[in-house]
Design an enzyme around this catalytic site. Structure first.
Site, PDB file in Angstrom:
ATOM      1  CG  ASP A  13       2.137-102.344 -18.733  1.00 53.89           C
ATOM      2  OD1 ASP A  13       1.010-102.531 -19.139  1.00 53.89           O
ATOM      3  OD2 ASP A  13       2.699-101.400 -18.543  1.00 53.89           O
ATOM      4  CB  CYS A  66       2.825-101.002 -22.149  1.00 55.96           C
ATOM      5  SG  CYS A  66       3.454 -99.722 -23.080  1.00 55.96           S
ATOM      6  N   GLY A  67       0.338 -99.442 -21.675  1.00 54.80           N
ATOM      7  CA  GLY A  67      -0.755 -98.450 -21.755  1.00 54.80           C
ATOM      8  C   GLY A  67      -0.675 -97.662 -23.041  1.00 54.80           C
ATOM      9  CB  THR A  68       1.589 -95.187 -24.383  1.00 49.08           C
ATOM     10  OG1 THR A  68       3.008 -95.527 -24.060  1.00 49.08           O
ATOM     11  CG2 THR A  68       1.218 -94.416 -23.209  1.00 49.08           C
ATOM     12  CG  HIS A 116       8.607 -99.211 -46.007  1.00 45.67           C
ATOM     13  ND1 HIS A 116       8.668 -97.806 -46.660  1.00 45.67           N
ATOM     14  CD2 HIS A 116       8.423-100.156 -47.411  1.00 45.67           C
ATOM     15  CE1 HIS A 116       8.357 -97.854 -47.921  1.00 45.67           C
ATOM     16  NE2 HIS A 116       7.957 -99.030 -48.289  1.00 45.67           N
ATOM     17  NE  ARG A 150      12.776 -97.520 -51.845  1.00 42.51           N
ATOM     18  CZ  ARG A 150      11.791 -98.110 -52.294  1.00 42.51           C
ATOM     19  NH1 ARG A 150      11.906 -99.097 -53.349  1.00 42.51           N
ATOM     20  NH2 ARG A 150      10.534 -97.659 -52.109  1.00 42.51           N
ATOM     21  CG  HIS A 151      12.307-100.822 -47.952  1.00 43.18           C
ATOM     22  ND1 HIS A 151      12.147 -99.630 -47.850  1.00 43.18           N
ATOM     23  CD2 HIS A 151      11.573-101.109 -48.910  1.00 43.18           C
ATOM     24  CE1 HIS A 151      11.404 -98.923 -48.509  1.00 43.18           C
ATOM     25  NE2 HIS A 151      11.017 -99.957 -49.392  1.00 43.18           N
TER      26      HIS A 151
HETATM   27  C1  RB5 Z   1       1.758 -98.042 -16.817  1.00 37.67           C
HETATM   28  O1  RB5 Z   1       1.146 -97.259 -16.161  1.00 37.67           O
HETATM   29  C2  RB5 Z   1       2.264 -97.368 -17.882  1.00 37.67           C
HETATM   30  O2  RB5 Z   1       3.211 -96.379 -17.916  1.00 37.67           O
HETATM   31  C3  RB5 Z   1       2.625 -98.083 -18.980  1.00 37.67           C
HETATM   32  O3  RB5 Z   1       1.893 -99.052 -19.325  1.00 37.67           O
HETATM   33  C4  RB5 Z   1       3.305 -97.480 -20.350  1.00 37.67           C
HETATM   34  O4  RB5 Z   1       2.046 -96.794 -20.965  1.00 37.67           O
HETATM   35  C5  RB5 Z   1       4.392 -97.021 -20.444  1.00 37.67           C
HETATM   36  O5  RB5 Z   1       4.920 -96.471 -21.469  1.00 37.67           O
END
Ligand code: RB5
Length: 152
Positions: free
Chosen positions: A8, A65-67, A98, A132-133
């Site tokens: 994103d 993405c951001g996180t 795994h 096993r995995h």
């Molecule tokens: C965008 O601002 C942010 O919400 C997105 O990149 C992401 O971190 C969502 O999980």
């Protein structure tokens, strides 16, 4: 390896750098966006890569993405996808060994571009352990058929 890549707006620079890095290493990378300068909804880009992997156009997918969380949630909704948000070299390796993850997700607000490239290299290079995995991964995939039930 054929790799589908997307991000994103939170990770455009990191994605472009990763695409160049993977191509320099000889991989066949398809970049599914997003375009620089636009604000987008991460599920749309998670779905693009997930569908490319589930449809066989790519062997693996990488999403940023951001996180690394939201885009992973979205990708994992597509049948055939085992998406994993990874945080470090250990989780990047273990999601392959795994869990046979076919899509790896990272956060550009968590990791710098160089770390993202390092984790992607591990994800691409690490095989599934099987054994096993494989039984456990088959149970994950069976949830696509019976997971809608809350009683079984
Ligand atoms: C965008 O601002 C942010 O919400 C997105 O990149 C992401 O971190 C969502 O999980």
């Amino acid at each position: 390896m054929k790799i589908a890549l997307a991000s994103d707006h939170a990770a455009v620079d990191e994605r472009l750098a990763l695409a160049a890095h993977l191509r320099a290493a000889g991989h066949d990378v398809t970049d599914h966006g997003c375009a620089p300068g636009e604000s987008v909804d991460y599920p749309d880009y998670g779905a693009r890569v997930a569908r490319a992997v589930a449809g066989g156009q790519a062997e693996r997918g990488i999403l940023i993405c951001g996180t690394g969380i939201g885009i992973c949630m979205a990708a994992g909704k597509v049948h055939g996808i085992r998406a994993a948000t990874v945080h470090d070299a250990f989780t990047a390796e273990m999601c392959r060994r795994h869990n046979d993850a076919n899509v790896m997700c990272m956060g550009a607000r968590v990791h710098a571009a160089a770390a993202i490239q390092r984790l992607a290299d591990i994800f691409v290079a690490t095989p599934f352990d099987g054994g096993r995995h494989a039984t456990r991964v088959a149970k994950i995939m069976a949830l696509e058929e019976n997971g809608a039930s809350v009683t079984s």
